[in-house]
Design a protein around this motif. Structure first.
Motif, PDB file in Angstrom:
ATOM      1  N   THR A 163      -4.609   2.202  -4.668  1.00 53.21           N
ATOM      2  CA  THR A 163      -2.955   2.143  -4.054  1.00 53.21           C
ATOM      3  C   THR A 163      -2.145   1.983  -5.165  1.00 53.21           C
ATOM      4  OG1 THR A 163      -4.089   1.032  -2.135  1.00 53.21           O
ATOM      5  CG2 THR A 163      -1.861   0.779  -2.384  1.00 53.21           C
ATOM      6  N   LEU A 164      -2.752   1.351  -6.201  1.00 53.15           N
ATOM      7  CA  LEU A 164      -1.869   1.085  -7.305  1.00 53.15           C
ATOM      8  C   LEU A 164      -1.392   2.534  -7.982  1.00 53.15           C
ATOM      9  CD1 LEU A 164      -0.299  -0.697  -9.441  1.00 53.15           C
ATOM     10  CD2 LEU A 164      -2.394  -1.185 -10.493  1.00 53.15           C
ATOM     11  N   ASP A 165      -2.455   3.241  -8.100  1.00 52.80           N
ATOM     12  CA  ASP A 165      -2.201   4.735  -8.734  1.00 52.80           C
ATOM     13  C   ASP A 165      -1.118   5.513  -7.894  1.00 52.80           C
ATOM     14  OD1 ASP A 165      -4.032   4.000 -10.598  1.00 52.80           O
ATOM     15  OD2 ASP A 165      -5.669   5.530  -9.759  1.00 52.80           O
ATOM     16  N   ALA A 166      -1.364   5.216  -6.528  1.00 51.17           N
ATOM     17  CA  ALA A 166      -0.394   5.954  -5.674  1.00 51.17           C
ATOM     18  C   ALA A 166       1.161   5.736  -5.872  1.00 51.17           C
ATOM     19  CB  ALA A 166      -0.724   5.723  -4.275  1.00 51.17           C
ATOM     20  N   ILE A 167       1.325   4.325  -6.125  1.00 45.14           N
ATOM     21  CA  ILE A 167       2.594   3.647  -6.175  1.00 45.14           C
ATOM     22  C   ILE A 167       2.972   4.176  -7.759  1.00 45.14           C
ATOM     23  CG2 ILE A 167       3.791   1.328  -6.757  1.00 45.14           C
ATOM     24  CD1 ILE A 167       1.995   0.177  -4.627  1.00 45.14           C
ATOM     25  N   VAL A 168       2.348   3.956  -8.642  1.00 42.61           N
ATOM     26  CA  VAL A 168       2.613   4.532 -10.068  1.00 42.61           C
ATOM     27  C   VAL A 168       3.110   6.026 -10.031  1.00 42.61           C
ATOM     28  CG1 VAL A 168       1.948   4.978 -12.178  1.00 42.61           C
ATOM     29  CG2 VAL A 168       1.390   2.485 -11.190  1.00 42.61           C
ATOM     30  N   MET A 188      11.035   6.663 -12.167  1.00 40.93           N
ATOM     31  CA  MET A 188      11.479   5.340 -12.145  1.00 40.93           C
ATOM     32  C   MET A 188       9.880   4.806 -12.693  1.00 40.93           C
ATOM     33  SD  MET A 188      12.287   4.878  -8.161  1.00 40.93           S
ATOM     34  CE  MET A 188      13.041   3.470  -8.006  1.00 40.93           C
ATOM     35  N   PRO A 189      10.378   3.778 -13.854  1.00 38.56           N
ATOM     36  CA  PRO A 189       9.263   3.292 -14.493  1.00 38.56           C
ATOM     37  C   PRO A 189       8.678   1.901 -13.539  1.00 38.56           C
ATOM     38  CG  PRO A 189      11.394   2.429 -15.372  1.00 38.56           C
ATOM     39  CD  PRO A 189      11.650   3.466 -14.387  1.00 38.56           C
ATOM     40  N   VAL A 190       7.429   1.452 -13.664  1.00 41.53           N
ATOM     41  CA  VAL A 190       6.813   0.591 -12.994  1.00 41.53           C
ATOM     42  C   VAL A 190       6.783  -0.666 -13.976  1.00 41.53           C
ATOM     43  CG1 VAL A 190       4.656  -0.040 -11.637  1.00 41.53           C
ATOM     44  CG2 VAL A 190       5.603   2.420 -11.522  1.00 41.53           C
ATOM     45  N   ALA A 223      -3.715   1.573 -14.946  1.00 42.10           N
ATOM     46  CA  ALA A 223      -3.152   2.549 -14.080  1.00 42.10           C
ATOM     47  C   ALA A 223      -1.920   2.834 -14.489  1.00 42.10           C
ATOM     48  CB  ALA A 223      -2.822   1.284 -12.907  1.00 42.10           C
ATOM     49  N   GLY A 224      -1.499   2.760 -15.997  1.00 35.10           N
ATOM     50  CA  GLY A 224      -0.307   3.380 -16.294  1.00 35.10           C
ATOM     51  C   GLY A 224       1.006   2.779 -16.220  1.00 35.10           C
ATOM     52  N   VAL A 225       0.844   1.267 -15.989  1.00 35.49           N
ATOM     53  CA  VAL A 225       2.160   0.499 -15.620  1.00 35.49           C
ATOM     54  C   VAL A 225       2.975   0.433 -16.817  1.00 35.49           C
ATOM     55  CG1 VAL A 225       3.006  -1.754 -15.457  1.00 35.49           C
ATOM     56  CG2 VAL A 225       1.323  -0.992 -13.969  1.00 35.49           C
ATOM     57  N   ASP A 226       4.408   0.731 -16.850  1.00 29.04           N
ATOM     58  CA  ASP A 226       5.116   0.943 -17.984  1.00 29.04           C
ATOM     59  C   ASP A 226       5.509  -0.522 -18.749  1.00 29.04           C
ATOM     60  OD1 ASP A 226       5.675   3.923 -17.538  1.00 29.04           O
ATOM     61  OD2 ASP A 226       5.924   3.075 -15.651  1.00 29.04           O
TER      62      ASP A 226
END
Ligand SMILES: [Zn+2]
Length: 314
Positions: A135-140, A148-150, A166-169
């Motif tokens: 789910t986190l991957d889908a949001i990112v 949009m950055p996360v 997960a690649g959160v910015d």
């Protein structure tokens, strides 16, 4: 010198930005007469975005919109979490129904539709359920598809790792509940992740007193900065008792984390999430510049926001 105060001499700086505030707590227009040219609101109900965006005064506000969180997750139920500031996102179906918008895509689109330019996710394992990786991957992915950055609130064991993997910015706070090891810091810096400082709130209002959360955050930020990580000044304004405008205690704590004067100024003058600075406004700090790092915070606290055209270089 500057137009309103002819004859004053001082230092010109780029516009100042607090990269973590909550207008839902301090008030939509509470920062109008401060030295801040820009703020980033990291969690507010969507009707606040509508209200504030109808008003074009300074500071310029970039919004995350609501916190996106797992059903029942942080910050739902917190006393400060005003109605509508958190949106639960159910788990990705994972059953191959790829043609329907996923809950993640719907939630991200909704924030963007109300004018958000960044997405905020809550990853607080100390306070309830947290998104699974899918789910986190889908949001990112949904945020990045829209440019949009996360930004993630990370709290509790393993949450920094989850955000990095997960690649959160951007992290909304310097991690303050766990020691981030050097290997993970290296991964975060290599990926270009930025950390918003918020050291003052980890001190619970006692910035000069050692405390477990403050000391973990200082140690993590010291090593992140030393490894080349990009630090953004941010206060989490609305959390605890803080001055409206620049918080000198946050500046002092950045220096305690090993940032030099030019590093502190880079953190507070960074235009993120905008790519370019607004050059119509500038910061004027009267008087001679500080000669020691100890004097930086009190000097910066006297800064004023001025139209750039009123300043004259001597
Ligand atoms: Zn916050």
């Amino acid at each position: 010198m500057n137009g309103e105060h002819p004859g004053d001499t001082g230092t010109r700086l780029p516009p100042l930005v607090d990269h973590h505030v909550h207008l839902m707590i301090v008030g939509a227009h509470a920062l109008a007469d401060t030295a801040l040219a820009g703020v980033v609101d990291l969690g507010a109900p969507l009707d606040l975005l509508t209200e504030r965006r109808a008003h074009d005064g300074l500071p310029h506000v970039e919004f995350a919109g609501t916190f996106l969180t797992a059903p029942g997750g942080y910050p739902i139920g917190r006393p400060w979490a005003v109605p509508g500031c958190a949106r639960e996102v159910s788990a990705a179906a994972g059953d191959g129904r790829g043609s329907l918008p996923s809950p993640a895509e719907t939630a991200v689109s909704e924030q963007q539709g109300f004018g958000a330019s960044v997405i905020k996710v809550a990853l607080n394992a100390a306070a309830g359920p947290v998104f699974d990786r899918t789910t986190l991957d889908a949001i990112v992915a949904a945020a990045h598809e829209r440019g949009m950055p996360v930004v993630a609130h990370v709290e509790g064991d393993g949450m920094t790792r989850l955000a990095v993997e997960a690649g959160v910015d951007v992290l909304a706070h310097t991690p303050f509940t766990e020691r981030v090891d050097d290997e993970l810091i290296a991964r975060a810096t290599a990926s270009g992740q930025r950390w918003i400082s918020t050291l003052f709130v980890t001190s619970h209002g006692e910035p000069t007193e050692p405390s477990p959360e403050r000391d973990l955050a200082l140690d993590n930020l010291r090593r992140f900065h030393a490894a080349g990580g990009r630090v953004l000044y941010g206060t989490d304004l609305g959390n605890g008792d803080q001055p409206l405008g620049v918080n000198p205690a946050e500046v002092d704590l950045l220096a305690m984390a090993g940032l030099g004067a030019s590093d502190v100024l880079a953190a507070i003058c960074d235009p993120w999430p905008q790519a370019e600075r607004d050059d119509a406004v500038a910061t004027f700090v009267p008087g001679p510049p500080p000669t020691t790092l100890d004097d930086l915070a009190s000097w910066l606290a006297t800064a004023r926001l001025v139209p750039a055209e009123e300043l004259e270089a001597l």
